[in-house]
Design a protein around this motif. Structure first.
Motif, PDB file in Angstrom:
ATOM      1  N   ARG A  70       0.816  -1.221   0.000  1.00 40.54           N
ATOM      2  CA  ARG A  70       0.000   0.000   0.000  1.00 40.54           C
ATOM      3  C   ARG A  70       0.846   1.265   0.000  1.00 40.54           C
ATOM      4  NH1 ARG A  70      -4.497  -0.567   4.578  1.00 40.54           N
ATOM      5  NH2 ARG A  70      -5.143   1.381   3.544  1.00 40.54           N
ATOM      6  N   VAL A  71       2.164   1.116   0.090  1.00 41.99           N
ATOM      7  CA  VAL A  71       3.052   2.282   0.072  1.00 41.99           C
ATOM      8  C   VAL A  71       4.036   2.114  -1.074  1.00 41.99           C
ATOM      9  CG1 VAL A  71       2.840   2.638   2.555  1.00 41.99           C
ATOM     10  CG2 VAL A  71       4.683   1.222   1.676  1.00 41.99           C
ATOM     11  N   ARG A  76       9.183   1.502   1.781  1.00 39.50           N
ATOM     12  CA  ARG A  76       8.927   0.145   2.269  1.00 39.50           C
ATOM     13  C   ARG A  76      10.053  -0.432   3.124  1.00 39.50           C
ATOM     14  NH1 ARG A  76       6.666  -2.978  -3.128  1.00 39.50           N
ATOM     15  NH2 ARG A  76       4.771  -1.702  -3.430  1.00 39.50           N
ATOM     16  N   LEU A  77      11.024   0.358   3.498  1.00 32.64           N
ATOM     17  CA  LEU A  77      12.165  -0.207   4.223  1.00 32.64           C
ATOM     18  C   LEU A  77      11.724  -0.881   5.518  1.00 32.64           C
ATOM     19  CD1 LEU A  77      15.186  -0.636   4.590  1.00 32.64           C
ATOM     20  CD2 LEU A  77      15.312   1.630   5.642  1.00 32.64           C
ATOM     21  N   HIS A 276       4.703   4.431  11.547  1.00 33.86           N
ATOM     22  CA  HIS A 276       5.347   4.871  10.317  1.00 33.86           C
ATOM     23  C   HIS A 276       4.362   5.603   9.417  1.00 33.86           C
ATOM     24  CE1 HIS A 276       6.621   4.243   6.076  1.00 33.86           C
ATOM     25  NE2 HIS A 276       7.824   4.520   6.556  1.00 33.86           N
ATOM     26  N   ALA A 277       3.119   5.161   9.416  1.00 37.98           N
ATOM     27  CA  ALA A 277       2.108   5.807   8.584  1.00 37.98           C
ATOM     28  C   ALA A 277       1.604   7.116   9.188  1.00 37.98           C
ATOM     29  CB  ALA A 277       0.932   4.856   8.369  1.00 37.98           C
ATOM     30  N   LYS A 278       1.755   7.294  10.501  1.00 39.06           N
ATOM     31  CA  LYS A 278       1.191   8.461  11.168  1.00 39.06           C
ATOM     32  C   LYS A 278       2.206   9.562  11.472  1.00 39.06           C
ATOM     33  CE  LYS A 278      -2.618   5.990  13.419  1.00 39.06           C
ATOM     34  NZ  LYS A 278      -3.264   5.653  14.726  1.00 39.06           N
TER      35      LYS A 278
END
Length: 308
Positions: A70-71, A76-77, A276-278
């Motif tokens: 989704r990224v 994506r690390l 990580h997404a926030k």
């Protein structure tokens, strides 16, 4: 009067003619009963736990891989590293559940007795060496996640990972160490020293670097690193109670390590990827080879048209 000798003999008590000895008691003769070997291995609860954790690790791997799709590749690390952690753990638990990552450690204990020779008791305890292979591969990846999050330099990352690998390899040596010798607990002491080196790099260097990036990154790093250190500290405690002194059954050992592995891998990974997404400060992009591979100028030319 003439006495008949036969009658005189009848009238005489036999106790005056035949002396007898007083009966004496005889102490029981000490004996040594042969001792049968004791086998300490997993039963139904332990084997079921191994299969349950295997399924959890597979599900976590699928979820993390789905989150990675989704990224963009440049972001994506953390997803790749975290997915590899649970995949390796799943393989390890499958090996242990099927009985292929297991061996026995032979321990002989000595018992002293009075008036009889000493006896020896043989104990064969299961050692899940696949677990140590798992830890030697996954914990450096966890450290890599935390080190990148903090922004540590390459020197500190290398030292932390090497100390981590030493910690688990010496733990494996201690698990197969001989009983009654300083060898077993000597390896254990080396593992504990290596663990302190890992904590120093995370708690001192890592926290300072994370705080320098931003207060939000520093706060998150402090929380997730503190969680990781607490969970990791429980591992040598369980080892000392279970594999070290054999005060815990093999089933209890399996269940205790299973809980810690779930916390240290799927729970840790989910927490990291959600943050990580926030948090924009850690949601950075990686270009270069990670995202684009070798550039056209860096590829190997197989032909030379100019020289044709």
């Amino acid at each position: 009067m003439i006495l008949d000798p036969v009658e005189a003999l009848k009238q005489t008590s036999s106790k005056h003619l035949i002396p007898t000895a007083q009966p004496t008691s005889v102490a029981p003769i000490p004996t040594v009963v042969p001792d049968l070997p004791e086998y300490q291995h997993a039963h139904h609860d332990g084997k079921t736990t191994l299969w349950v954790v295997f399924v959890i690790m597979v599900i976590a791997s699928a979820v993390f891989a789905g989150m990675a799709w989704r990224v963009p590749v440049s972001k994506r690390l953390y997803h790749v590293i975290t997915t590899l952690i649970t995949i390796i753990a799943a393989i390890s638990y499958f090996a242990m559940a099927t009985g292929h990552g297991v061996s026995y450690n032979h321990v002989r204990t000595r018992h002293s007795h009075h008036h009889v020779p000493d006896t020896y008791h043989d104990i064969y305890r299961q050692v899940f060496w696949a677990r140590y292979v798992d830890w030697s591969l996954t914990t450096p990846l966890i450290l890599l996640d935390l080190s990148i999050l903090a922004g540590l330099n390459g020197a500190h990352i290398l030292m932390a990972i090497v100390a981590d690998v030493i910690m688990f390899l010496t733990g494996l040596f201690a698990a197969f160490g001989s009983e009654g010798t300083p060898q077993k607990w000597g390896w254990y002491a080396i593992a504990c020293i290596a663990y302190l080196v890992v904590i120093w790099h995370l708690a001192v260097n890592g926290r300072a670097q994370a705080q320098a990036r931003s207060p939000k990154v520093g706060q998150f790093f402090f929380a997730i690193t503190g969680f990781t250190i607490i969970v990791w500290t429980a591992y040598p405690i369980i080892w000392g109670i279970a594999g070290g002194s054999r005060k815990m059954s093999v089933d209890g050992e399996i269940i205790a390590y299973a809980v810690l592995d779930i916390l240290a891998k799927p729970v840790f990974g989910a927490w990291l990827l959600i943050a990580h997404a926030k948090i924009p400060e850690i949601n950075t992009e990686l270009g270069g080879f990670w995202s684009n591979g070798l550039s056209r100028e860096g590829t190997l030319r197989l032909t030379d048209d100019d020289g044709a």
